[in-house]
Design an enzyme around this catalytic site. Structure first.
Site: not given
Length: 316
Positions: A21, A23, A68, A72, A112-113, A136, A140, A164, A185, A217
């Site tokens: 919890l 975020n 997950f 990020k 992630s991309a 970040y 990954k 993603y 984001n 994007r």
């Protein structure tokens, strides 16, 4: 994660959620139960304790994990690189280690991309060189390598790494949406602004080599991403093969196009303020999704307008 829980339950899976919890909100669990009609088991904890993880896997007969949990924010990762390295890598390592010696056979990783860095060719295929532009993205890449090394030593376990591109939007009910406590984001930033009656949105950079000068994007609806996870899990259970696939739409929209679509679909008159580029951002980024279509029998179904409308609906 919450959106994927809905898709999994819809397909008959039993879901257990572990979250610290930091975020997110406990209220989301109640909302998920309201949407699915199912009581969902929730455990408040983090992934720092391998003993806790192994105990949880064994006590609940867990056979699949979707990972997950990660910090990020690209911007924050530049300010706090050690925090990102430590949190994201250790959590992944602990989860993998906890699976050893249990009946948990399937692992899905949220990548992630960002791992592609500045793309040398568009659309981006999975065999593109990996070279992140920020800490970040580096986490990954390291985690993907960690998973691959783990799989070499533990061939009874199979994994899917899902890269993603730019998930936005919300569940069609409007009951849940992207609602982080620390939004970074674009879409959650806009939604958070509207809740505070702020109507000026910042766009970072207007001199990129794109149709309107703003970054381009591959925006994809979060429910399409969620469905991609279910497809990946089903693939692993049928084929017992390790895969790495892109989840995107295969086309790009600029940030300005996204904001203008949001204004058009919602009727909210936002003022656009251009500011300097953010460190770590790339000009263009969109996916080749041929592999996901072929292997997972998956493709995105929802439009940019649906992404904007669903995000706005979840903010009310």
């Amino acid at each position: 994660g919450s959106h994927t829980a809905i898709s999994l339950i819809k397909q008959g899976y039993n879901v257990i959620i572990i979250d610290d919890l930091s975020n997110s909100s406990r209220q989301t669990i109640k909302k998920l139960s309201s949407i699915t009609g199912k009581k969902i088991k929730f455990i408040k904890n983090n992934l720092s304790n391998e003993f806790f993880l192994k105990k949880t896997i064994n006590e609940n007969n867990i056979n699949s994990i979707i990972h997950f949990a990660a910090l990020k924010s690209v911007e924050e990762s530049i300010e706090k690189p050690f925090l990102y390295m430590h949190n994201n890598i250790i959590s992944t390592s602990n989860l993998l280690s906890a699976m050893k010696g249990t009946d948990c056979q399937y692992f899905i990783f949220s990548s992630s991309a960002c791992v592609y860095g500045v793309p040398k060719k568009l659309p981006i295929k999975e065999n593109h060189q990996l070279q992140a532009c920020n800490p970040y993205g580096q986490t990954k890449i390291i985690c993907e390598d960690l998973i691959n090394k783990f799989l070499e030593e533990n061939n009874e376990i199979n994994a899917a790494t899902l890269r993603y591109f730019n998930p936005i939007g919300a569940h069609e009910s409007g009951i849940i949406g992207e609602n982080p406590s620390k939004p970074s984001n674009l879409m959650p930033v806009i939604i958070n602004m509207l809740k505070q009656n702020i109507y000026t949105v910042k766009i970072f950079g207007k001199n990129y080599d794109t149709v309107d000068g703003t970054p381009l994007r591959d925006f994809i609806h979060v429910m399409d991403i969620a469905d991609g996870h279910v497809s990946a899990l089903n693939y692993l259970k049928i084929n017992n093969k390790n895969i790495t696939v892109n989840l995107g739409t295969g086309k790009g929209y600029t940030v300005l196009q996204l904001v203008k679509t949001f204004i058009k679909e919602t009727g909210i008159d936002l003022t656009i303020k251009f500011t300097s580029r953010r460190k770590g951002d790339v000009a263009k980024n969109y996916a080749n999704i041929t592999k996901a279509k072929k292997l997972l029998k998956w493709e995105p179904k929802r439009s940019l307008s649906e992404m904007c409308i669903s995000a706005y609906r979840s903010s009310k």
